[in-house]
Every structure is written in C-alpha cells, then in structure tokens.
Design a protein around this motif. Structure first.
Motif, PDB file in Angstrom:
ATOM      1  N   ASN A 144      24.115 -14.859 -10.531  1.00  0.00           N
ATOM      2  CA  ASN A 144      23.920 -14.963 -11.975  1.00  0.00           C
ATOM      3  C   ASN A 144      23.721 -16.400 -12.447  1.00  0.00           C
ATOM      4  OD1 ASN A 144      24.179 -12.171 -13.161  1.00  0.00           O
ATOM      5  ND2 ASN A 144      26.041 -12.261 -11.928  1.00  0.00           N
ATOM      6  N   ASN A 145      22.976 -17.185 -11.679  1.00  0.00           N
ATOM      7  CA  ASN A 145      22.715 -18.566 -12.081  1.00  0.00           C
ATOM      8  C   ASN A 145      21.222 -18.865 -12.208  1.00  0.00           C
ATOM      9  OD1 ASN A 145      21.959 -18.550  -9.439  1.00  0.00           O
ATOM     10  ND2 ASN A 145      23.553 -19.938  -8.721  1.00  0.00           N
ATOM     11  N   GLY A 146      20.373 -17.897 -11.911  1.00  0.00           N
ATOM     12  CA  GLY A 146      18.935 -18.082 -12.078  1.00  0.00           C
ATOM     13  C   GLY A 146      18.254 -18.829 -10.970  1.00  0.00           C
ATOM     14  N   ILE A 147      18.989 -19.237  -9.924  1.00  0.00           N
ATOM     15  CA  ILE A 147      18.387 -19.943  -8.794  1.00  0.00           C
ATOM     16  C   ILE A 147      18.037 -18.916  -7.717  1.00  0.00           C
ATOM     17  CG2 ILE A 147      18.707 -21.753  -7.072  1.00  0.00           C
ATOM     18  CD1 ILE A 147      20.794 -22.979  -8.946  1.00  0.00           C
ATOM     19  N   LEU A 148      16.778 -18.846  -7.336  1.00  0.00           N
ATOM     20  CA  LEU A 148      16.319 -17.787  -6.444  1.00  0.00           C
ATOM     21  C   LEU A 148      16.535 -18.114  -4.973  1.00  0.00           C
ATOM     22  CD1 LEU A 148      12.972 -16.880  -8.243  1.00  0.00           C
ATOM     23  CD2 LEU A 148      15.286 -16.031  -8.703  1.00  0.00           C
ATOM     24  N   THR A 149      16.513 -19.399  -4.619  1.00  0.00           N
ATOM     25  CA  THR A 149      16.679 -19.803  -3.222  1.00  0.00           C
ATOM     26  C   THR A 149      17.772 -20.874  -3.126  1.00  0.00           C
ATOM     27  OG1 THR A 149      14.828 -21.333  -3.525  1.00  0.00           O
ATOM     28  CG2 THR A 149      14.349 -19.224  -2.469  1.00  0.00           C
TER      29      THR A 149
ATOM     30  N   PRO B 142       9.045  -1.974   6.611  1.00  0.00           N
ATOM     31  CA  PRO B 142       8.735  -3.236   5.918  1.00  0.00           C
ATOM     32  C   PRO B 142       9.203  -3.203   4.459  1.00  0.00           C
ATOM     33  CG  PRO B 142       6.766  -1.891   6.144  1.00  0.00           C
ATOM     34  CD  PRO B 142       7.838  -1.189   6.915  1.00  0.00           C
ATOM     35  N   ILE B 143       9.526  -4.386   3.940  1.00  0.00           N
ATOM     36  CA  ILE B 143      10.039  -4.537   2.582  1.00  0.00           C
ATOM     37  C   ILE B 143       9.309  -5.675   1.894  1.00  0.00           C
ATOM     38  CG2 ILE B 143      12.112  -4.958   1.190  1.00  0.00           C
ATOM     39  CD1 ILE B 143      13.701  -4.193   3.794  1.00  0.00           C
ATOM     40  N   VAL B 144       8.898  -5.466   0.635  1.00  0.00           N
ATOM     41  CA  VAL B 144       8.283  -6.524  -0.167  1.00  0.00           C
ATOM     42  C   VAL B 144       8.898  -6.496  -1.560  1.00  0.00           C
ATOM     43  CG1 VAL B 144       6.097  -6.561   1.098  1.00  0.00           C
ATOM     44  CG2 VAL B 144       6.376  -5.012  -0.851  1.00  0.00           C
ATOM     45  N   GLY B 145       8.884  -7.649  -2.222  1.00  0.00           N
ATOM     46  CA  GLY B 145       9.453  -7.701  -3.556  1.00  0.00           C
ATOM     47  C   GLY B 145       9.023  -8.936  -4.319  1.00  0.00           C
ATOM     48  N   VAL B 146       9.250  -8.893  -5.626  1.00  0.00           N
ATOM     49  CA  VAL B 146       9.035 -10.040  -6.508  1.00  0.00           C
ATOM     50  C   VAL B 146      10.294 -10.232  -7.336  1.00  0.00           C
ATOM     51  CG1 VAL B 146       6.535  -9.759  -6.606  1.00  0.00           C
ATOM     52  CG2 VAL B 146       7.975  -8.606  -8.288  1.00  0.00           C
ATOM     53  N   LEU B 147      10.570 -11.473  -7.739  1.00  0.00           N
ATOM     54  CA  LEU B 147      11.727 -11.739  -8.573  1.00  0.00           C
ATOM     55  C   LEU B 147      11.474 -12.949  -9.451  1.00  0.00           C
ATOM     56  CD1 LEU B 147      14.545 -13.298  -6.345  1.00  0.00           C
ATOM     57  CD2 LEU B 147      12.283 -12.786  -5.474  1.00  0.00           C
ATOM     58  N   PHE B 148      12.203 -13.012 -10.564  1.00  0.00           N
ATOM     59  CA  PHE B 148      12.036 -14.124 -11.496  1.00  0.00           C
ATOM     60  C   PHE B 148      13.363 -14.422 -12.163  1.00  0.00           C
ATOM     61  CE2 PHE B 148      11.924 -10.643 -14.460  1.00  0.00           C
ATOM     62  CZ  PHE B 148      12.468 -11.162 -15.632  1.00  0.00           C
ATOM     63  N   SER B 149      13.451 -15.597 -12.790  1.00  0.00           N
ATOM     64  CA  SER B 149      14.614 -15.943 -13.592  1.00  0.00           C
ATOM     65  C   SER B 149      14.187 -16.912 -14.685  1.00  0.00           C
ATOM     66  CB  SER B 149      15.715 -16.571 -12.736  1.00  0.00           C
ATOM     67  OG  SER B 149      15.325 -17.846 -12.259  1.00  0.00           O
ATOM     68  N   LYS B 150      14.899 -16.851 -15.797  1.00  0.00           N
ATOM     69  CA  LYS B 150      14.674 -17.769 -16.912  1.00  0.00           C
ATOM     70  C   LYS B 150      16.039 -18.194 -17.442  1.00  0.00           C
ATOM     71  CE  LYS B 150      12.723 -19.984 -20.339  1.00  0.00           C
ATOM     72  NZ  LYS B 150      12.060 -21.293 -20.115  1.00  0.00           N
TER      73      LYS B 150
END
Length: 307
Positions: A38-43, A163-171
């Motif tokens: 819950n901090n918006g940092i993806l990596t 196989p697995i694919v995905g998209v993610l975002f944060s603001k």
C-alpha cells in the motif's frame, strides 16, 4: 469415476483470491500485486530482498442442494511463503508457493500447491504515477492424491505449466495512494489432460497513511532517513475474479466457473523493516455457473520482512 476435489492455487506473491463451492470443485487464487505494501511502489530497490508469508482463511456459504454423496467444502486455509528480489530499481523477480488446508463436512485434507514465478517491470514512473507489466509462469508442483475422507481425488494445483501476464499501476497524492492491477493466467491441460479453467483477476485499492513511517520498500535512502520507525495506514477497494468452466474427459462441467466480486477493507502496520497487512473481504457479487455454493467472507493476514 472418482470425484475430483479441485483446489486451484494461483498464488502470485501477495493477496486475494477466489474459491469455491463443493468438494468436487473448489478454486482459489491470489493476485500478483504489491497491494499489501500500500505504498504505490511497484518494484523493489536494486538488491533489496523481501521475505513474506500469508495466511488466508476463506468461508463458503452452504446455500444449494447437492447430491447426497458429495462432500461439501465448508472452508479453506491457504498459507503461503514467498520471496522478492530487486534486480534493478525497475525489475523485481519473485516466487511464491502455497500450502492449502481443505475443510469439508466429512473430513479434512491438505497439500502443497503450484509454485509461481513472476517478474514485475516498472515501465513508466513520473509525477507520482507508476505503470508496470508482469509476466510469469505457474509450475506444476501441486499434488494429486486420494482424499482422507472418501474415494475422491484431491487435486491441489493444476498439474500444468501455465503462463501469466498482467498490468499494474499506482498514483500517489500526499497521504493517499491508488493501486490497481489486472492479471490473467492461461491454464493448459493438467492432470489426466483435464482443463481446470483459466483465471482473470482485477484489483483496485485506495489507501490512506494515518502515520507515515517504516522502512519497507522505501524509495531511497534519503527518504528512509526522514521517516519514523512506525507506520500505519488503512485501505479499501474492490477485488474481482473470473474462472472458466472446468473440462474433464472432454466434457464441460456446467456446475463450475464463476465471477466473484469482493469489497475489501484493511489496515497495514509497519515497524522499521517489518510490515503486517490485514484484509477483510466481503462478497458483493456471486455469479456462479450451474449449481454451486456461494463464496463467503475472507480474512487475510501477512508478515513481510525487508532486508
């Protein structure tokens, strides 16, 4: 033919899920997001290492009639252990393996699930807006065995390479952070060439920092030095999951497959490099194919340690 208790464990280092109905057809999953932070940092930062463990308890509503010889799945508990590593500031690799406990109206069972390997890639980061991609594979480490309580077969995992694919975002805005993702796992033929259903996951979560602090997943060393040792936030959102109908011996099981939607509410406590997320999920959409019991509430607790 023996009945099959299918417990599909799509556990991609983090939260949430799906599940199921009776002991002949049960399913569960967890999305490959960073929403437990819950901090918006993806990596992660480069060379940052994280160990995480989760306990996920899920209930099932007994609201439909079943054949007298079926063993109804009453609840399940999914424990999982995972690791993440920051290859660079924009690339994180991770692995997670679950262990599942089934509880029916006539006995219990348990077993290890499929191993999930995933890569998360931040492809855009500007003005507190982050966008990322995910790719991975589910390896068939799950078990298939005779059940403890009748002549059925317990299947934990799919028995296939998926196989697995995905998209993610944060603001991020000051004390608020919006995180979302979509994930799809394409299921290939598994045990006895059966098809156990491809799965699609959607997740959206808004968090608010009551106390800003902790060290987990800090953006940089300078910010880490400014933050306090203790952090606390609250969050809420929506989680959705869809599963295809199962196919056994080339025949489609009409009493399988679904779309589930949950309202999530939770909190995360952090102390130095430790984090403890807690999430309560309440079903608001139970769209089941055929005759199946509805999903019930879920409770998820995590322990995360950063190095």
């Amino acid at each position: 033919m023996k009945k099959i208790i299918l417990l599909f464990v799509l556990a991609l280092f983090a939260t949430t899920s799906s599940y199921s109905q009776c002991a002949c057809c049960a399913a569960s999953g967890a999305s490959a997001t960073s929403t437990d932070y819950n901090n918006g940092i993806l990596t992660l930062q480069k060379k940052q290492f994280v160990i995480e463990t989760y306990g996920d308890y899920r209930t099932i509503q007994d609201g439909h009639a079943h054949e007298h010889d079926e063993k109804l799945l009453k609840s399940m508990f999914i424990s999982s252990l995972g690791v993440r590593y920051g290859v660079t500031d924009k690339i994180t690799i991770s692995a997670l393996v679950p262990y599942v406990f089934l509880h029916t109206n006539d006995g219990n069972n348990h077993g290890i699930g499929d191993l999930n390997l995933m890569g998360t890639f931040t492809v855009f980061s500007k003005n507190n807006l982050n966008f990322g991609l995910q790719a991975g594979i589910e390896l068939p480490t799950g078990i298939q065995k005779n059940s403890n309580f009748d002549n059925s077969t317990v299947v934990v995992g799919s028995g296939s390479y998926d196989p697995i694919v995905g998209v993610l975002f944060s603001k991020h805005w000051d004390k608020m952070t919006l995180v979302g993702n979509a994930l799809y796992k394409y299921t290939t033929k598994g045990f006895q060439d059966n098809y156990y259903g491809s799965i699609a996951i959607q997740n959206l979560s808004l968090s608010y920092k009551i106390i800003e602090g902790g060290r987990l997943n800090s953006i940089d060393e300078k910010e880490e030095n400014k933050s306090s040792n203790f952090g606390w936030n609250i969050f809420g959102g929506y989680y959705g999951e869809g599963l295809d109908k199962l196919k056994e011996d080339l025949e489609v099981d009409e009493n399988s497959g679904y779309y589930l939607g949950f309202a999530n509410l939770g909190t995360t406590l952090s102390h130095k490099k430790w984090s403890f997320p807690l999430t309560l999920s309440v079903p608001i959409i139970n769209k089941m194919n055929g005759e199946q019991n509805d999903a019930g509430v879920r409770l998820r607790f995590g322990i995360i340690k950063s190095f």
